[in-house]
Design an enzyme around this catalytic site. Sequence first.
Site, PDB file in Angstrom:
ATOM      1  N   ALA A   1       0.844  -1.209   0.000  1.00 53.54           N
ATOM      2  CA  ALA A   1       0.000   0.000   0.000  1.00 53.54           C
ATOM      3  C   ALA A   1       0.872   1.250   0.000  1.00 53.54           C
ATOM      4  O   ALA A   1       0.644   2.186  -0.782  1.00 53.54           O
ATOM      5  CB  ALA A   1      -0.926  -0.013   1.212  1.00 53.54           C
TER       6      ALA A   1
ATOM      7  N   GLY B   1      -0.506 -19.408  -0.360  1.00 59.24           N
ATOM      8  CA  GLY B   1       0.230 -20.644  -0.601  1.00 59.24           C
ATOM      9  C   GLY B   1      -0.010 -21.208  -1.988  1.00 59.24           C
ATOM     10  O   GLY B   1      -0.453 -20.491  -2.894  1.00 59.24           O
TER      11      GLY B   1
ATOM     12  N   ILE C   1       3.231 -21.249   6.200  1.00 59.93           N
ATOM     13  CA  ILE C   1       4.189 -21.727   7.206  1.00 59.93           C
ATOM     14  C   ILE C   1       4.812 -23.058   6.798  1.00 59.93           C
ATOM     15  O   ILE C   1       5.821 -23.453   7.339  1.00 59.93           O
ATOM     16  CB  ILE C   1       3.536 -21.860   8.607  1.00 59.93           C
ATOM     17  CG1 ILE C   1       2.447 -22.937   8.619  1.00 59.93           C
ATOM     18  CG2 ILE C   1       3.002 -20.531   9.105  1.00 59.93           C
ATOM     19  CD1 ILE C   1       2.055 -23.368  10.020  1.00 59.93           C
ATOM     20  N   ASP C   2       4.206 -23.752   5.832  1.00 58.66           N
ATOM     21  CA  ASP C   2       4.712 -25.076   5.427  1.00 58.66           C
ATOM     22  C   ASP C   2       6.068 -24.986   4.709  1.00 58.66           C
ATOM     23  O   ASP C   2       6.790 -25.969   4.625  1.00 58.66           O
ATOM     24  CB  ASP C   2       3.706 -25.777   4.504  1.00 58.66           C
ATOM     25  CG  ASP C   2       2.327 -25.907   5.152  1.00 58.66           C
ATOM     26  OD1 ASP C   2       2.258 -25.815   6.389  1.00 58.66           O
ATOM     27  OD2 ASP C   2       1.343 -26.087   4.413  1.00 58.66           O
TER      28      ASP C   2
ATOM     29  N   ARG D   1       1.462 -29.775   6.560  1.00 60.62           N
ATOM     30  CA  ARG D   1       0.697 -30.529   5.555  1.00 60.62           C
ATOM     31  C   ARG D   1       1.513 -31.729   5.070  1.00 60.62           C
ATOM     32  O   ARG D   1       1.866 -32.566   5.889  1.00 60.62           O
ATOM     33  CB  ARG D   1       0.314 -29.615   4.386  1.00 60.62           C
ATOM     34  CG  ARG D   1      -1.012 -29.996   3.744  1.00 60.62           C
ATOM     35  CD  ARG D   1      -1.352 -29.038   2.644  1.00 60.62           C
ATOM     36  NE  ARG D   1      -1.868 -27.780   3.108  1.00 60.62           N
ATOM     37  CZ  ARG D   1      -3.154 -27.536   3.337  1.00 60.62           C
ATOM     38  NH1 ARG D   1      -4.030 -28.485   3.155  1.00 60.62           N
ATOM     39  NH2 ARG D   1      -3.563 -26.361   3.745  1.00 60.62           N
TER      40      ARG D   1
ATOM     41  N   ALA E   1      16.003 -32.054  19.316  1.00 67.87           N
ATOM     42  CA  ALA E   1      15.188 -33.271  19.441  1.00 67.87           C
ATOM     43  C   ALA E   1      15.995 -34.505  19.033  1.00 67.87           C
ATOM     44  O   ALA E   1      16.935 -34.410  18.247  1.00 67.87           O
ATOM     45  CB  ALA E   1      13.951 -33.149  18.554  1.00 67.87           C
TER      46      ALA E   1
ATOM     47  N   GLN F   1       0.753 -22.485  16.137  1.00 73.73           N
ATOM     48  CA  GLN F   1       1.971 -22.231  15.356  1.00 73.73           C
ATOM     49  C   GLN F   1       1.824 -21.093  14.356  1.00 73.73           C
ATOM     50  O   GLN F   1       2.779 -20.457  13.952  1.00 73.73           O
ATOM     51  CB  GLN F   1       2.347 -23.489  14.543  1.00 73.73           C
ATOM     52  CG  GLN F   1       2.715 -24.662  15.402  1.00 73.73           C
ATOM     53  CD  GLN F   1       2.618 -25.975  14.633  1.00 73.73           C
ATOM     54  OE1 GLN F   1       3.572 -26.380  13.985  1.00 73.73           O
ATOM     55  NE2 GLN F   1       1.491 -26.643  14.705  1.00 73.73           N
TER      56      GLN F   1
HETATM   57  O1  F6P Z   1      -0.939 -24.697   4.811  1.00 71.62           O
HETATM   58  C1  F6P Z   1      -0.845 -24.134   6.072  1.00 71.62           C
HETATM   59  C2  F6P Z   1      -1.493 -24.998   7.103  1.00 71.62           C
HETATM   60  O2  F6P Z   1      -1.340 -24.382   8.370  1.00 71.62           O
HETATM   61  C3  F6P Z   1      -1.012 -26.449   7.154  1.00 71.62           C
HETATM   62  O3  F6P Z   1       0.205 -26.581   7.840  1.00 71.62           O
HETATM   63  C4  F6P Z   1      -2.172 -27.130   7.831  1.00 71.62           C
HETATM   64  O4  F6P Z   1      -2.227 -28.491   7.494  1.00 71.62           O
HETATM   65  C5  F6P Z   1      -3.354 -26.393   7.268  1.00 71.62           C
HETATM   66  O5  F6P Z   1      -2.884 -25.119   6.848  1.00 71.62           O
HETATM   67  C6  F6P Z   1      -4.484 -26.194   8.234  1.00 71.62           C
HETATM   68  O6  F6P Z   1      -5.537 -25.599   7.542  1.00 71.62           O
HETATM   69  P1  F6P Z   1      -6.812 -24.965   8.255  1.00 71.62           P
HETATM   70  O7  F6P Z   1      -6.380 -23.684   8.914  1.00 71.62           O
HETATM   71  O8  F6P Z   1      -7.763 -24.726   7.140  1.00 71.62           O
HETATM   72  O9  F6P Z   1      -7.276 -25.939   9.271  1.00 71.62           O
END
Ligand code: F6P
Length: 320
Positions: free
Chosen positions: A24, A102, A126-127, A171, A186, A251
């Site tokens: 913007a 995404g 975030i993936d 995912r 870990a 997360q």
């Molecule tokens: O793609 C981002 C993500 O946070 C994935 O890590 C997760 O599987 C999915 O979205 C969760 O989607 P929703 O918010 O629709 O439950």
Amino acid sequence: MKRLAILTSGGDCSGMNATIRAAARTAIANDVEMIGYRKGYAGLLKNEYIVLDSMAVSGTLQRGGTFLQSARSQEFRTEEGRKKALDNLMKERVEGLIVVGGDGSLSGALALDKMGFPVIGIPASIDNDIAYTDMALGVDTALNNIIYAVDCIKDTASSHDRAFIVEVMGRNSGYLASTAAIATGAEFAIVPEVELDLTDMCHQLRRRYEEGRTNALIIMAEGAGHAQSIADGIKDAVGFETRVTVLGHYQRGGAPSVFDRLLGSRFGRKSVELLLSGTKGVMVGLSANSLTTTLLEMVVKGGQKKLNEDLLRMADILGI
Ligand code: F6P
């Protein structure tokens, strides 16, 4: 150009607001008006938008999520829906659109590009599974959230001689799990890209147990299987008491990290500069800390970004 638009689509993430704000303000600095569609493609289809003047984006940089809100629109996936979206853009005299989201959102951006509309894509998930960018928006903040939670879990795990499986998002990608495993120290990372050898993992856990260690931490990607069955398998084979923690949507939220604020600002500014210079149909990415552009067509064809297996090797070596 007189008017541009931006929308955030798919799963939200921290850093989206930084992108909207930067886009913007870069537009305003070039005497161009920026509008923001609400709730992603769904808002575009309903023609729901706000004008993003300088005040409208003030105070948003430090907020997680997206103040424009986001959605996954089924209607936009249809040919009719896409035609309607294009009509709305023309009706409002929008000359270029920035799509922040995404893989699904970027496929939508490609569809509009193929219909002849100028579009720029910004990778946000975030993936970190989007090809042609080292980092997508929101990944760094999500990792910071994960390590905060896991550090807390380690304290309680070691107080009770327990093995913890912490399930993280991603995912079908193991990026968050493998990098979080390295950053939290870990013992194991379980990811969808590599088949789990439960017997071998239990064997290694037993050895550690016999060496006198009092707890174990396993970071598991949500796409890698069923955490509770693995926890039960460990309990039976090793004798550790086990617990599962699913970090879930925690997360995805929270104030964006410095990295995501900077990345979002860089992405937002660049996307407007590209549209103003006549570039379209590309995604802005990050490679070796420099901004790059890649045809949306290639990004979408590229599919899910391959996991760097060296991350897994590193998690393995350091988890001994
Ligand atoms: O793609 C981002 C993500 O946070 C994935 O890590 C997760 O599987 C999915 O979205 C969760 O989607 P929703 O918010 O629709 O439950």
